[in-house]
Structure formats: C-alpha cells, structure tokens
Design a protein around this motif. Sequence first.
Motif, PDB file in Angstrom:
ATOM      1  N   LEU A  91      -8.933 -40.727   5.307  1.00  0.00           N
ATOM      2  CA  LEU A  91      -7.722 -41.121   6.008  1.00  0.00           C
ATOM      3  C   LEU A  91      -7.064 -42.194   5.162  1.00  0.00           C
ATOM      4  O   LEU A  91      -7.693 -43.214   4.857  1.00  0.00           O
ATOM      5  CB  LEU A  91      -8.068 -41.660   7.407  1.00  0.00           C
ATOM      6  N   GLU A 128      -7.037 -34.436   4.122  1.00  0.00           N
ATOM      7  CA  GLU A 128      -6.594 -35.818   4.040  1.00  0.00           C
ATOM      8  C   GLU A 128      -5.623 -36.121   5.178  1.00  0.00           C
ATOM      9  O   GLU A 128      -4.686 -35.366   5.401  1.00  0.00           O
ATOM     10  CB  GLU A 128      -5.907 -36.086   2.697  1.00  0.00           C
ATOM     11  N   LEU A 129      -5.880 -37.219   5.844  1.00  0.00           N
ATOM     12  CA  LEU A 129      -4.969 -37.661   6.900  1.00  0.00           C
ATOM     13  C   LEU A 129      -4.179 -38.856   6.387  1.00  0.00           C
ATOM     14  O   LEU A 129      -4.758 -39.767   5.789  1.00  0.00           O
ATOM     15  CB  LEU A 129      -5.757 -38.091   8.137  1.00  0.00           C
ATOM     16  N   PHE A 130      -2.899 -38.813   6.593  1.00  0.00           N
ATOM     17  CA  PHE A 130      -2.063 -39.968   6.272  1.00  0.00           C
ATOM     18  C   PHE A 130      -1.637 -40.561   7.599  1.00  0.00           C
ATOM     19  O   PHE A 130      -1.070 -39.863   8.438  1.00  0.00           O
ATOM     20  CB  PHE A 130      -0.852 -39.543   5.439  1.00  0.00           C
ATOM     21  N   ALA A 131      -1.945 -41.819   7.807  1.00  0.00           N
ATOM     22  CA  ALA A 131      -1.737 -42.380   9.135  1.00  0.00           C
ATOM     23  C   ALA A 131      -1.360 -43.852   9.070  1.00  0.00           C
ATOM     24  O   ALA A 131      -1.442 -44.474   8.020  1.00  0.00           O
ATOM     25  CB  ALA A 131      -2.994 -42.197   9.982  1.00  0.00           C
TER      26      ALA A 131
END
Lengths: 156, 156
Positions: A91, A128-131
């Motif tokens: 993340l 993949e997390l974009f946060a």
Amino acid sequence: MESRIGRMCIERGLKMTGQRRVIARVLSEAQDHPDVEELYRRAATLDSRISVATVYRTVRLLEEKGILERRDFGGGRARYEATEEGDHYHLIDVETGKVIEFEDEEHAELIRRIARDLGFDLVSHRLELFARKRPAETKEAPPATPTARTGSRSKR
Amino acid sequence: MESRIGRMCIERGLKMTGQRRVIARVLSEAQDHPDVEELYRRAATLDSRISVATVYRTVRLLEEKGILERRDFGGGRARYEATEEGDHYHLIDVETGKVIEFEDEEHAELIRRIARDLGFDLVSHRLELFARKRPAETKEAPPATPTARTGSRSKR
DNA sequence: ATAGCTGCAAAAACTTTGCGCCCTC
DNA sequence: GAGGGCGCAAAGTTTTTGCAGCTAT
C-alpha cells in the motif's frame, strides 16, 4: 559471515565475488524497497570498488534466479526487494510515498481462483494500493486497529 | 464525427487540434493497451503530420485529466488505455504476452476493506496476474468456461 | 586454467523540453 | 490576437553493453 541472500547465491551456484557479496548483504539488510541508485549508494559505502553497472547486472541476475523481485511503485525507476515466502502486497501512501506491506490470505486465494476460472495457472501477480491516510475520527476514540509499520508485515 | 475521447477532451475544455483529434480517435478505437510507439504508428497512418513528441505530450495531458490510464505490464514501456467506469484488472499470458481483462466485484470490495483496515482511504489500485494457459484436459471434454477474449471484458 | 565478473565509458531505449512557427478559440 | 500546441532536434533519465583485464572455482 555470509548474508542471507549471499547464501542463496551460493546455493544456486553463483560465483561469489567481493562485489556480489556486498550487494547481497545490502539487499539482505534492506527493510525497504530501494532502487538501483540507492543500492549503489549503500554498496559503495561498504566497498567503493563497486560500479553502478555491476549493481544493474547483479539485480538482473538475482531477479532471473528468483532471489529478488522487481517492483514498480511509479516514479520511473525499478525498485527491488528480496523474494520471501508467502505473497505480500503493498500500500503506497500517496501523500508521503511510504510503502506499507501487508499479507492477505483471502486475497491470495481469490486471485488463484480468478486465474483458474479464466483457464490459466497463476505464475505470479502483483497488487498495489494507492491510498491516503484517513483523517482521525473527531468524535470517537482513535481507531484501535494497530497500523502496520513500514517495512514490517501486517498479517490479516 | 468526434470520437468518444475527443468529446471528453472538449468537455474538459482542451483545445482540439488536428493532431489531438487523431490521437483521441486512435485511443477511442483501441481495443488493446498500446504503448506510445504503437499509438504514434497508428496516428501517423491517419495523419503523417504527427510527431512522437506530440503523442508523448498528449498521453501525459490526458492522463492528468483522468481520461487515460497508464499501465505497466513489464517490458519497460508505459502502455495506455482509456479510463472506464468500474475497475477492471489484467491477466498477462506469460507465454504470448496477450492481455486479458476481467472484472471482479468481490476483489474490488476486498481491497477497499483492506485499505480501510489499515487506516487508509483507497485512491486507486492495480492488480496484474501473470499466468500460463492451463493445458487442456486429456480425458474430459475441454473446459466449458467461456474464455474472455483479448480486449473484451469478462464479468464475474 | 578458464569461464565468468568487473570497471569504464559508450550507447541504447524511453521520455522530456527549448525554441520558433502555427493554429484554435 | 493571444495563448497554447506543434515539429524538430537536443538533452535528460534509466538501463544495457563492448572490451580488456581480473578473479573465483
């Protein structure tokens, strides 16, 4: 005396030069996801006889051998981390660029099933997390959930 | 007369030059995930007055405007596709390099939950599966599951 | 001994940019 | 007409490679 990744190199019959040993050690000790430039910087601190070209050649070799994994977190350059048992994901905090790792067995299972349903055997995958960090609650007590630390692993 | 992406450009107040119109059309008609070189090739077929620099400038602009999304399927170059409603993911056939798209609501939900549990609000994410076509059964009839076609969308 | 590594520097691959002309709004 | 876009070529980034010498096995 030999780093974890150094031992893996030997197991696979790679010739252990001084440069390779140093790069292996840097990689073994890395708690983050350095790019080639950063690896070079760290390696050069330990042994200034190392060139960037060798770092490129080495990460490429280790990736082929399955010892390293190449990542792309945006920003143009490839980043590397040691292959570990069990899948884990990343993340990326879009504000700070910090990378948080986590595991999730439910997710691992789900994607195996998806691949199978499409008629494939899963070879590898990436998530993949974009946060953005959620603003703290104003009325309730702050969330009790222990936040995963950068570089460590949050098991779910 | 104006392509789908061309209309989106106008909606966002972009100046519509001949080159931009052509690139917008190429993107609107693409069923795959072309890189800049390929976009340039297709655009140049329609109008030879286009330069690669303009293609680069245009995809960058459209990405900033949220009209396009940049992808990395390995292989060094960025690839592009039009932003669409609803998340979808990619399975890359490691033998042929073919890309298969699919949707999965269960997955979309799962990752929202994961981000929330870690104390974040999800901004965007990416999932890529690298897989190998499963050899056809030798005893049973071939799998009845309709395989998603490249460029189309498999709903789950 | 010798296959394989290494440093260095050149080059390749991909992308961005400065500049003067041109076009869209 | 004015601000922005365009082509061209030069430059920037990141990664690869040719070569001659060096080294681990």
